[in-house]
Every structure is written in structure tokens, then in C-alpha cells.
Design an enzyme around this catalytic site. Structure first.
Site, mmCIF file in Angstrom:
data_model
loop_
_atom_site.group_PDB
_atom_site.id
_atom_site.type_symbol
_atom_site.label_atom_id
_atom_site.label_comp_id
_atom_site.label_asym_id
_atom_site.label_seq_id
_atom_site.Cartn_x
_atom_site.Cartn_y
_atom_site.Cartn_z
ATOM 1 N N LYS A 189 0.820 -1.221 0.000
ATOM 2 C CA LYS A 189 0.000 0.000 0.000
ATOM 3 C C LYS A 189 0.851 1.267 0.000
ATOM 4 O O LYS A 189 2.036 1.254 0.312
ATOM 5 C CB LYS A 189 -1.001 -0.031 1.142
ATOM 6 C CG LYS A 189 -2.167 -0.967 0.764
ATOM 7 C CD LYS A 189 -3.360 -0.844 1.625
ATOM 8 C CE LYS A 189 -4.462 -1.748 1.055
ATOM 9 N NZ LYS A 189 -5.561 -1.921 2.009
ATOM 10 N N ARG A 236 -3.962 -10.087 4.565
ATOM 11 C CA ARG A 236 -4.325 -10.108 3.137
ATOM 12 C C ARG A 236 -3.153 -9.560 2.336
ATOM 13 O O ARG A 236 -2.776 -8.405 2.512
ATOM 14 C CB ARG A 236 -5.574 -9.241 2.952
ATOM 15 C CG ARG A 236 -6.071 -9.124 1.524
ATOM 16 C CD ARG A 236 -7.277 -8.168 1.492
ATOM 17 N NE ARG A 236 -7.790 -8.009 0.148
ATOM 18 C CZ ARG A 236 -7.322 -7.143 -0.728
ATOM 19 N NH1 ARG A 236 -6.317 -6.347 -0.407
ATOM 20 N NH2 ARG A 236 -7.850 -7.066 -1.946
HETATM 21 C C1 YH5 Z 1 -8.110 -4.183 2.844
HETATM 22 O O1 YH5 Z 1 -7.219 -3.491 3.340
HETATM 23 N N1 YH5 Z 1 -7.824 -3.571 0.378
HETATM 24 S S1 YH5 Z 1 -8.256 -3.406 -2.308
HETATM 25 C C2 YH5 Z 1 -3.597 0.198 -3.192
HETATM 26 C C3 YH5 Z 1 -2.299 -0.304 -3.266
HETATM 27 C C4 YH5 Z 1 -2.037 -1.631 -2.992
HETATM 28 C C5 YH5 Z 1 -3.098 -2.457 -2.627
HETATM 29 C C6 YH5 Z 1 -0.552 0.303 -4.687
HETATM 30 N N2 YH5 Z 1 -9.515 -4.815 -0.355
HETATM 31 C C7 YH5 Z 1 -8.391 -4.203 1.438
HETATM 32 O O2 YH5 Z 1 -5.325 -4.005 -1.887
HETATM 33 N N3 YH5 Z 1 -10.202 -5.760 1.791
HETATM 34 C C8 YH5 Z 1 -8.541 -3.946 -0.687
HETATM 35 O O3 YH5 Z 1 -1.302 0.566 -3.565
HETATM 36 C C9 YH5 Z 1 -9.436 -4.984 0.976
HETATM 37 N N4 YH5 Z 1 -8.917 -4.962 3.618
HETATM 38 C C10 YH5 Z 1 -9.935 -5.732 3.110
HETATM 39 N N5 YH5 Z 1 -10.663 -6.471 3.947
HETATM 40 C C11 YH5 Z 1 -6.882 -2.255 -2.174
HETATM 41 C C12 YH5 Z 1 -5.527 -2.852 -2.204
HETATM 42 C C13 YH5 Z 1 -4.400 -1.962 -2.571
HETATM 43 C C14 YH5 Z 1 -4.630 -0.636 -2.865
#
Ligand code: YH5
Length: 266
Positions: free
Chosen positions: A211, A245
Site C-alpha cells: 500500500k 491479506r
Molecule cells: C483491505 O485493506 N484492500 S483493495 C492500493 C495499493 C495496494 C493495494 C498500490 N480490499 C483491502 O489491496 N479488503 C482492498 O497501492 C481490501 N482490507 C480488506 N478487507 C486495495 C488494495 C491496494 C490498494
């Protein structure tokens, strides 16, 4: 830390997560990815067809169903691994569970019209996540008086509401929602005070993998955030979370194993 900690592998089924065109290719690539995450030690595959990244555009029910249902069916045909459906739409929750999903993961904490009722009827565990605002605008000016208290209160209220609708307490997971309407400082405060959440009655899930707080701390692109993600996963494991996750399953499973070995020694 808990000894039943699990690693959830992220399976994005959004067009931007594939280089190739055709439906068949997408399905094959998704299935292979799920299988490789299972081999690497994931015990849950989180299938998502809506991009919730900052600024992402909304997707219709039909489009989301077309993305996720064939993938869930294909995984279920080959494996009995737990599948969670990352959605906020009641229709998608229903169809996904019918296709073989057994966990609902909702970044909108069952706040969409009809979602709470459908989730209660489906009798599966639900993950309630905190978000301030909506994906389109949530990173514009996140503000809290007391981030930890406000996120905690929100999740406890949503959990109580779920229980009032007949969802049993042991089917409710909570998630502070890293990156969803939070500055880097807010995210760091939530990491530091994760035990506040793990000391509640509910299992905690965290999504920290790759993230953008890592971009701000380390000044690195998304493909250079593995070490930072593992540091965060390790802190989460030591704080007592139940589910982590992630994109990088093998590396995270190794980090968790090391945490477990230390925590098990006399
Ligand atoms: C979460 O925290 N996150 S989708 C931006 C990024 C990297 C990854 C490049 N669904 C979560 O994974 N479900 C998502 O920067 C989720 N908890 C739960 N329960 C976003 C994501 C991401 C966004």
C-alpha cells in the site's frame, strides 16, 4: 500472536490487472495465480472484481458478476480452499456464495442497501472494513479527531448492527481499512495500536500489502514494496491479527512462520 493466523492471497479480476485480452486467458491466468498462492501457503483466496483504489471508477453489477463468478467456479472445481468475495454488492455476494465462496469481504462494511440482510441470510463469515468517504475522493483530505477511537467505534457499531440482524458474533471479522481515507500518519497510528482491535471480541483482518503508505515511508514504487510489506505483516502478526491479506504469499507465510516459532519457544 495467535497460532491460527492465516494468510489470504489477493486475486484481482479487474481488467487493469491483466495484460492480455480474451476471457479465456483471464480465467486461466486467474486460476493459475490462485493455485500458486495456495501452493505458497495461502488458506483463503480473496477474489475481487471492483477496483477500490483511490480514484477508481464504479463498476456495474453485471460487469462485476461477469468478472468474478467464472473465476470462483473455476477455483472451486479444482480445489476446496476457502474463497472470499471482495464486494459491496448484495447480488454479487449471493451469486459468489452460490458459486463456492464462503466468506464475504466488504470494504463498505455491509452499508450498501440490502447487503446486511443478504449477508445474514447467506450464513457465512463477513469481514467489515472501515473506510472514510468513498474510493473516488477518500484520499483528498482524510481527517480524524482520534483515528484509533473513531475506527474502533465504527467497527464495533457495525458489528453490533450485524448481530442485531442475526449474524453470529463468531462470523464477524473487523478490519481498520489501511489506506481507505487515511494519511500515512493515520495508517501508522493504526499499525501501532492494532492491539486495541485484536483485544476486541472479533478476529482482525489487515490489508497492508504494497500500500501507498510504503511509497511515502520508503519512496519506492509498488513493485519495490515487498520488504516494507513484510515488516508490516510481521508487526500485524505480533499484534494478534487473525488474517493477513497479501499479494506476496510465500514471503508472508515465511515471515509468519518465523513469528510463530519465536512465540512458541519457552
Ligand atoms: C483491505 O485493506 N484492500 S483493495 C492500493 C495499493 C495496494 C493495494 C498500490 N480490499 C483491502 O489491496 N479488503 C482492498 O497501492 C481490501 N482490507 C480488506 N478487507 C486495495 C488494495 C491496494 C490498494
Amino acid at each position: 500472536m495467535r497460532d491460527d493466523i492465516q494468510v489470504m492471497g489477493i486475486l484481482n479480476v479487474t481488467p487493469d490487472s491483466f495484460f492480455d485480452g480474451g476471457k479465456h486467458d483471464i480465467l486461466q491466468t486467474a486460476l493459475q495465480h490462485a493455485q500458486s498462492m495456495q501452493s505458497a501457503g495461502a488458506t483463503i483466496i480473496d477474489v475481487g472484481g471492483e477496483s477500490t483504489r483511490p480514484g477508481a471508477v464504479a463498476v456495474s453489477v453485471e460487469e462485476e458478476l461477469a468478472r468474478v463468478i467464472p473465476v470462483i467456479k473455476a477455483i472451486r472445481q479444482k480445489s476446496d480452499i476457502a474463497i472470499s468475495i471482495d464486494t459491496s454488492k448484495p447480488e454479487v455476494m449471493s451469486e459468489a456464495v452460490a458459486a463456492g465462496a464462503s466468506i464475504i469481504n466488504d470494504v463498505r462494511a455491509l452499508l450498501e442497501v440490502g447487503a446486511l440482510e443478504i449477508a445474514a441470510k447467506l450464513s457465512v463469515p463477513v469481514c467489515l472494513m472501515h473506510m472514510q468517504g468513498a474510493p473516488q475522493t477518500m484520499q483528498q483530505a482524510p481527517a480524524y479527531r482520534n483515528i484509533v477511537q473513531e475506527v474502533y467505534d465504527f467497527l464495533m457499531q457495525r458489528a453490533a448492527e450485524c448481530q442485531q440482524h442475526g449474524i453470529p458474533a463468531d462470523y464477524i471479522w473487523i478490519d481498520p481499512g489501511f489506506g481507505f481515507g487515511k494519511t500515512v500518519e493515520h495508517n501508522l497510528q493504526l499499525v501501532k495500536h492494532l492491539s486495541r482491535f485484536t483485544e476486541s471480541a472479533y478476529p482482525v483482518l489487515v490489508g497492508l500489502s504494497r500500500k501507498s503508505m510504503l511509497r511515502e515511508i520508503l519512496n519506492v514504487d509498488v513493485d519495490e514494496r515487498l520488504a516494507g510489506s513484510l515488516a508490516l505483516a510481521t508487526m500485524a502478526a505480533l499484534s494478534g491479527v487473525k488474517v493477513i491479506r497479501v499479494h506476496d504469499v510465500k514471503e508472508t507465510v515465511d515471515a509468519v512462520q518465523v513469528c510463530k516459532a519465536v512465540s512458541a519457544v519457552q
